[in-house]
Each structure stands twice: as C-alpha cells, then as structure tokens.
Design an enzyme around this catalytic site. Sequence first.
Site, PDB file in Angstrom:
ATOM      1  N   ASP A 178       0.649  -1.264  -0.328  1.00 30.31           N
ATOM      2  CA  ASP A 178      -0.348  -0.247  -0.267  1.00 30.31           C
ATOM      3  C   ASP A 178       0.751   1.762   0.184  1.00 30.31           C
ATOM      4  OD1 ASP A 178      -1.659  -2.471   0.408  1.00 30.31           O
ATOM      5  OD2 ASP A 178      -2.758  -0.810   2.066  1.00 30.31           O
ATOM      6  N   GLU A 418       0.315  -8.295  12.622  1.00 32.73           N
ATOM      7  CA  GLU A 418       0.610  -7.635  11.297  1.00 32.73           C
ATOM      8  C   GLU A 418       2.421  -7.510  10.679  1.00 32.73           C
ATOM      9  OE1 GLU A 418      -1.938  -4.834  10.794  1.00 32.73           O
ATOM     10  OE2 GLU A 418      -2.098  -4.613   7.974  1.00 32.73           O
TER      11      GLU A 418
HETATM   12  C1  2M8 Z   1      -3.823  -3.931   4.113  1.00 27.60           C
HETATM   13  O1  2M8 Z   1      -4.573  -3.214   2.302  1.00 27.60           O
HETATM   14  C2  2M8 Z   1      -5.757  -2.864   3.423  1.00 27.60           C
HETATM   15  C3  2M8 Z   1      -6.329  -1.546   1.629  1.00 27.60           C
HETATM   16  O2  2M8 Z   1      -5.823  -3.320   0.739  1.00 27.60           O
HETATM   17  C4  2M8 Z   1      -5.634  -2.149   3.774  1.00 27.60           C
HETATM   18  O3  2M8 Z   1      -4.878  -1.002   4.753  1.00 27.60           O
HETATM   19  O4  2M8 Z   1      -6.803  -1.713   4.645  1.00 27.60           O
HETATM   20  C5  2M8 Z   1      -2.346  -4.600   2.663  1.00 27.60           C
HETATM   21  O5  2M8 Z   1      -1.838  -4.281   3.745  1.00 27.60           O
HETATM   22  C6  2M8 Z   1      -2.878  -5.911   1.924  1.00 27.60           C
HETATM   23  O6  2M8 Z   1      -1.564  -5.921   1.455  1.00 27.60           O
HETATM   24  C7  2M8 Z   1      -2.613  -6.337   2.716  1.00 27.60           C
HETATM   25  O7  2M8 Z   1      -3.763  -7.455   1.800  1.00 27.60           O
HETATM   26  C8  2M8 Z   1      -4.632  -6.479   3.656  1.00 27.60           C
HETATM   27  C9  2M8 Z   1      -5.312  -7.315   4.256  1.00 27.60           C
HETATM   28  O8  2M8 Z   1      -4.099  -8.079   4.795  1.00 27.60           O
HETATM   29  O9  2M8 Z   1      -4.075  -4.926   4.071  1.00 27.60           O
END
Ligand code: 2M8
Length: 447
Positions: A178, A418
């Site tokens: 992101d 995470e």
């Molecule tokens: C994160 O992305 C989401 C948007 O897609 C967010 O920040 O809300 C990122 O780390 C992405 O790589 C990951 O797939 C997702 C869910 O873990 O979170």
Amino acid sequence: MQIYLYSNSMTVSSTDKVTDAQTILHTNSQGDWTYAAPRLYPHQWLWDSCFIAIGISTYNSLRAANELLSLRRGQWANGMLPHIIFSDAPDYWLGPEFWQSHKAPYAPRHIETSGITQPPVLAIAAKTIADRLDSTRRKRFLEEIYPVIIKYHTWLFTERIHQGTLLQLIHPWESGLDNTPPWMYLLKQYHTSPHSITPPGALQHVYPVRKDLRVVAKNQRPTNGDIHRMVDLALMYRLADYQSKHILNKPLIAVEDLTFNVLAVRASDALEEIAAYLGVSLPPIIKKGHKQLINIFPELWDAKAGEFFSRDSKTKKLISQTSIATFLPLYAGLATEEQAATLVKQLKNTDTYGAPYPVPTTSMASSYFSEERYWQGPIWVNMNWLILQGLEKYGFYREAKDLRTKTIQLIESKGFYEYFSPLTGAPAGAGNFSWTAALYLELLSNN
Ligand code: 2M8
C-alpha cells in the site's frame, strides 16, 4: 479441530506455537475462506487468501484447496479477481458502500467486492497445494481452479499490458504494499502537479471516516495525506466503473510494479506446470504475455543504484525510491548472478537493509523510513518468506537459513502480528493476523 504436529525435532515452544497458529486460522475461518484479520480486516483479501491457503495446506490440504476455490465467487465477468471479497461484517472502513461494485457492469451480482486487483499469487498457491493433495484430489482440484486462473491471467494480459510494457497497476492497493515509498512518491507528484488527479479536497465529502485508527495506533498506519490520495484515486475509478482497459488508455497513474510483475512471472511458471499436468496447452495470449514480462523485466535494473525499481509507465522512468521489492526478483529467478550478489550485499548492509530484525520494508537510510509505519519500514512475514526462497534459488543457503530462523523466532517471541519493528522487533498492526500464522506454519514445515 485436528492439530497436526510436525517432526520430533521441534521444540516444545514450537509445537505450542503450531497449535496457536492453527487456532488463529481456525478462529478466523468463515467456512471455506478466512478473514485476513478479525477486527481490522474481516473480509477476504486476494493475496492474503493465497498465503493463508499455503499455510493451511501444511496440515489440511483439502481445506486449503477450498480456500482458493472460494475466490471464484468474487471473480468478475471480465476475469478480474478483485482484491477484496466482502463478508457481511460491518467493521471495515473501506467497505462495500465505498467500492459500490454492484454498479459496475462486470462485477458479480450476488456479492460485493472491491474494483481493483492484487498480486497474482493464485497460481503459485494452487501449484503448492496441488502437490500436497493425493493424486485423485489433485486432478480434481486443478481441473476446478485452472479455468479461474486462465480467466484471470487472460484479463491481466489483455487489460493490463501494452506493447513494450510490463503489467501495469493503477492503484497502490493493487501492489499489496500500500504506502510503499515508490508509490507514495509518485502519487504525491501527480497530485500536486498541474495535471493533478483531483484538486485537493474536491472529494472531501466522500472521504470515509478513518475507522482503522480505532483499531491500530495512528503512527502504525498510512498518513492522512497518503490515505486521501489513495482514496481519491479509488473514487475516480469508481466513476469509471473500474474498467481498467479504458482507464489505461489515458491513465491518471500507471506503474509497472516490481512486486506484482515478479509474482506474475512466477505465477505464469506455475500455470505452465499446471497446464502440463492437465495435458492442456495455455492460451497464446498467456504464453505471449509471460514471454513479454521476462524480456522486459531487465529494464527495471538500475546499475548505478544497484537496485531494481518499479517504473512509471507514463514517463518510462524508473521510480528510484528504494523499497523491499528490490529483493523480490530473486524469487522468480529474474536477477543475474551478479545482480543477486549486489542485492545480498544490500541485505547485509547495516546502514540500509541489514536491520537488527530483518528485513525492513524500506532502507533504514530512506527518508521514508519509519520503524512502525506499515509498509514504510516494518518487517512483514510474507516478504521474508519470498526473499528467503529467492536467496535459496541463488545458492545463498546460509543467508536464507538465517532469515528463516530469525523470522520464526520473532513470531514465536512476539506473536502473530501483522508487522514488526526492524529495530526492536516490537509487534505492530493487527493481532491474530492470518498470513503471519499461515506462513509461520509454512516456514516451520520447510525448516
Ligand atoms: C492492507 O491493505 C488494505 C487495503 O487493501 C488496508 O490497508 O486496509 C495491505 O497490507 C494488503 O497487502 C493486505 O492484503 C490487506 C489485508 O491484510 O491489508
């Protein structure tokens, strides 16, 4: 739930942690698929699901196969696999009301999804899981998943590629990393340029409230500025019905992203193996696209910097902001031996990537570096897992083993978070994070 224990050589603490990891995956499970994380991300993300399935396949390959097959329900009629398939959980702040996929012509009617994609790990995960199924189930599973992947790769090689380009992304969320520096740098340039994507503040009235900050500390998440630019961009695509073919005719922003293209090459290799197993031949568009990626990829190497960079597809210039993605070409065998040796030096350099807890998502020397802020410094387990396989591929076995051991120890001592600080190992972001649990199991099973 059946708890599977690994070899006798595992320590007592490891066997306890295996149970913990499997329990997290079980608790986050929604039947056939798994929440990325319970509070922050209670939906199904595309590449999360693939990492999750790989981890689950260490103890239950049938459940793992179903995790991947469940992605079918979100596939768009044009072949796109969306980066999020929404559940009914109300918590996520960029939910169905933000994306409004039901208004887009190709979106599925029965379920809400996002309108962009994420790295193509599906074929890699499918091949890994198939290898762990018995021969009857393997064949059945591959016959079911193959058309899904073919449709997806055909979409990628139809809509996301032009002559002389790699696959092009239209949003940083598609990269999975992101707020990674190259994307944030470029997005800011366009946003403040005379050709600005939207005048600052023009879309203020549709900004969702940052509910993510109710779950995770502010300095661990992307800044408001970065989020606003990302949200603006997604809203512009919503207005264009997420039709990337049209969007890329006159793109607001288009990036030949390192992570995405590396995984696309590796996925295409896996797809070739799957097709051979099934005794079918791949559609010419996929074969051609695969070759194009391999031919053009070397253009992403900057010899002076000694790094791979993503490329701004509009200007054809490399985006020379360092990030962890520079190491990923090793994973798909896309670096020369000499480039690999240069990258390994970087990995060990204590001023840049040789952090006390490896591997930081950007160099410690970068002005973007922050030990806590999401993809701008912290360690992510999926990145370590990809990098160590790349190191093995190039014969850096000692370095790979060291990275594996340190990653396992970090998770065992700090928990299934995470991400983690590369300076102190302190955990950050969501707890009970599914891909950390899953890849921990995968890391252990190959130890
Ligand atoms: C994160 O992305 C989401 C948007 O897609 C967010 O920040 O809300 C990122 O780390 C992405 O790589 C990951 O797939 C997702 C869910 O873990 O979170």
